[in-house]
Design a protein around this motif. Sequence first.
Motif, short mmCIF file in Angstrom:
data_model
loop_
_atom_site.label_atom_id
_atom_site.label_comp_id
_atom_site.label_asym_id
_atom_site.label_seq_id
_atom_site.Cartn_x
_atom_site.Cartn_y
_atom_site.Cartn_z
N ALA A 145 17.32 45.31 2.63
CA ALA A 145 16.24 45.34 1.99
C ALA A 145 15.50 45.79 2.88
CB ALA A 145 16.28 44.46 1.16
N ALA A 187 19.39 48.26 -2.13
CA ALA A 187 20.11 47.91 -0.88
C ALA A 187 20.81 46.86 -1.91
CB ALA A 187 18.58 46.76 -0.25
N VAL A 240 17.11 44.90 -5.17
CA VAL A 240 17.97 43.89 -4.19
C VAL A 240 19.33 43.21 -4.99
CG1 VAL A 240 18.22 42.27 -2.51
CG2 VAL A 240 16.44 44.25 -2.72
#
Length: 236
Positions: free
Chosen positions: A44, A38, A12
């Motif tokens: 996420a 993400a 992420v």
Amino acid sequence: MDQHPDLRVLVVDDEATTAAAHAKFTNRVPGFAVHAVAQSGREAFAALDTALEAGTPIDLVLLDMNLPDLHGLDVARRVRGRGNTVDIIAITAIRDLNVVRTAISAGVTQYLIKPFGFAAFSEKLENYRMFRFNLGTTGPSASQESIDNAFAALRSVGHAPLPKGLITETLGAIAQTLRSTSAALSATEVSEVLEISRVTARRYLEHLADDGQAEKAPRHGTRGRPEYEYRWSPKR
């Protein structure tokens, strides 16, 4: 050979180039595989939910703190609030002690400060894997020793430089090969698994044995020159 599946990782980070770099680093560490990337808190959550619904839950989140929609700490809190116990490693340039303390209380397992090289990154993942390994071999109840070993694995310690000619990535691959099987392996068997020379495999195995990470013993029943076998040390 009894192979353990790779640990599934969610990267992420709001910067595409940084996320790609972290994903590349992750895939270089034996035993880990990037499941999704993400670039926001909402992405996420969606990736975590999708993986869970597919029966392939994420094992580890590499979480940046500065995201466009939510602070990383808020992401960690909401993940826990959803009842998801996925492990989280914070990867951020933020050094504020209050953020560090809050991250720990929000369920962050480890904290890696940017910028960093592959060696520091891989050490965090190796430590995390040993944390999982130590807790995953205890059965439904953990002993004090297994808990101590698990948390000790998360603490980074200064390692002596590798002997000349040894490469960190190859050492990690051989160490993972030993970890992933309950049987002791010879240099020949390791060389066949990793497609490297027997001489190279033996040199790395000897290093692991000298460092206390592997147990070395003669293999009985072999003719001619004694052959040695190596097993991952349960203390590591």
